[in-house]
Design a protein around this motif. Structure first.
Motif, short mmCIF file in Angstrom:
data_model
loop_
_atom_site.label_atom_id
_atom_site.label_comp_id
_atom_site.label_asym_id
_atom_site.label_seq_id
_atom_site.Cartn_x
_atom_site.Cartn_y
_atom_site.Cartn_z
N TYR A 82 0.83 -1.21 0.00
CA TYR A 82 0.00 0.00 0.00
C TYR A 82 0.87 1.26 0.00
N LEU A 83 1.84 1.30 0.88
CA LEU A 83 2.68 2.50 0.99
C LEU A 83 3.49 2.73 -0.28
N MET A 84 4.05 1.67 -0.85
CA MET A 84 4.84 1.83 -2.06
C MET A 84 3.97 2.23 -3.25
N LEU A 85 2.76 1.66 -3.33
CA LEU A 85 1.86 2.01 -4.42
C LEU A 85 1.42 3.47 -4.32
N VAL A 86 1.13 3.92 -3.11
CA VAL A 86 0.74 5.32 -2.90
C VAL A 86 1.88 6.26 -3.28
N ALA A 87 3.10 5.90 -2.91
CA ALA A 87 4.25 6.72 -3.29
C ALA A 87 4.39 6.79 -4.80
#
Length: 321
Positions: free
Chosen positions: A292-297
C-alpha cells in the motif's frame, strides 16, 4: 523532452528508493511478524525456523537488500492473514478506491470551478461572500462527521441512498467495476460527496484567488475594452491563466484522496484499499502495508509528473527543464 523525461525518471526512482528505505525501517521496528505466521502454541524451535524462513535472523542491511531486490522484482510477499500475494489483494481493491475518488474529484471540479470563477469575478457580492463562507465550512468540517451525518439523513431518515457497501458490479478488463451499474452509482454517491467536500472547498478558494489576481492584469482590461463578452472574458481569458495553481492543488488532492480515503471507506464499509489498510494495520499484516505504501508513493510521483506536463498545455510559456 527526452532529457527532461530522463531527469524526472531519475528523480522518481530516487524518491521511491527513499520511500522504500523509510517503509523498511518502519516495518522493522513495529513488532515481530513471526508471531503472525506461527500457531499460538508454537515451540521455540518452530519460531526460530519461521524467523529463518522470513530472513529475520539476518542483519538489518542484509534484510533491506533482500527487501529492495524483491520490490524491484515485483515480489511483495504473501499476506499473513489472507494467505494471498499482497499485491494481488491491493490490486483487487484498487478499482473500488479509484471509483470513489474519481467521482469525488468530478463532483469537486463541477462545483468548485464555476463557483470559484463567479466569486473571483464578483468578490464583493453577497452571493460571493456566501460561497466563501460555505467553502470555509467545507474545509473545517471533519470528514468522518460529514459521513455520519449523510448516513443519518439520506440513508436512515429518508432512505434515499444505501449506507454501506459498493453495490452491484460489472466486469471490465478483468476488474469488477461498480460505475457500470445503476446500483453501483447509487452506492457511490454518499461516499463520494463525503470525500469531495474538502477538496471542493480548497479548489473553490484557489480558483477565486487566481481569478482575482488575473482580473487585475492588463490583458483582461484590454479584452474587456474590446467588448469581449463576460462569459468569454472569464472562461477563455481569465480561467485559463488562473489554472496553474488550481492544477497543482488538483494533483495534490487527487493523490491525497487516493492515499487517505481510509476514514471514508471505513465509515461506508467501502471495500477499497483504505479499508484493507486499516484491517491490515489492526492485524499487523506487514506485506499488505508495504504494498500500500509503495503504491501510494508511486501514484504521487506519477501524478506530480503528469501535472508538470499539463502546465505546458495550459501555458506554453512554461518550458520543461
Amino acid at each position: 523532452m527526452i532529457g527532461y523525461l530522463l531527469k524526472r525518471l531519475i528523480q522518481m526512482t530516487l524518491v521511491l528508493w527513499v520511500v522504500s528505505l523509510i517503509v523498511f525501517l518502519m516495518m522493522s521496528f513495529t513488532g515481530d511478524p513471526v508471531f503472525m505466521v506461527v500457531p499460538i502454541d508454537a515451540t521455540d524451535a518452530e519460531i526460530a525456523q519461521a524467523r529463518r524462513l522470513l530472513g529475520l535472523d539476518q542483519s538489518i542491511p542484509v534484510q533491506y537488500w533482500k527487501f529492495l531486490t524483491s520490490l524491484v522484482q515485483g515480489d511483495f510477499g504473501y499476506s499473513y492473514v489472507f494467505r494471498q500475494p499482497a499485491m494481488t489483494l491491493i490490486l483487487e481493491r484498487l478499482p473500488a478506491t479509484l471509483e470513489m475518488v474519481l467521482v469525488a474529484m468530478a463532483m469537486a471540479i463541477m462545483v468548485a470551478i464555476p463557483l470559484g470563477v463567479y466569486a473571483g469575478a464578483n468578490p464583493q457580492g453577497r452571493l460571493s461572500r456566501t460561497i466563501m463562507a460555505g467553502s470555509l465550512l467545507g474545509i473545517s468540517l471533519p470528514g468522518f462527521w460529514v459521513g455520519m451525518v449523510l448516513i443519518y439523513l439520506f440513508a436512515v431518515q429518508w432512505g434515499l441512498f444505501p449506507s454501506s457497501g459498493r453495490g452491484d458490479t460489472a466486469e471490465l478488463f478483468g476488474y469488477r467495476i461498480s460505475l457500470m451499474t445503476a446500483d453501483g452509482w447509487h452506492h457511490v454517491i454518499l461516499p463520494a460527496v463525503t470525500l469531495s467536500l474538502g477538496t471542493m472547498a480548497i479548489l473553490l478558494r484557489m480558483t477565486r484567488a487566481g481569478m482575482m489576481e488575473v482580473g487585475r492584469q492588463d490583458f483582461m482590461k484590454f479584452a474587456r475594452a474590446k467588448g469581449v463578452s463576460q462569459r468569454d472574458l472569464l472562461y477563455k481569458h481569465g480561467l485559463k491563466n488562473a489554472m496553474i495553481p488550481v492544477v497543482t492543488i488538483f494533483g495534490l488532492q487527487l493523490g491525497d484522496l487516493i492515499a487517505f480515503a481510509t476514514i471514508t471507506e471505513t465509515i461506508f464499509s467501502w471495500p477499497g484499499m483504505g479499508k484493507l489498510l486499516i484491517d491490515s494495520i489492526y492485524r499487523a499484516d506487514r506485506p499488505v502495508i508495504v504494498v500500500y505504501l509503495m503504491l501510494v508513493a508511486l501514484i504521487f510521483v506519477v501524478i506530480n509528473f503528469i501535472v508538470d506536463i499539463v502546465y505546458t498545455l495550459i501555458d506554453p510559456r512554461i518550458a520543461l527543464k
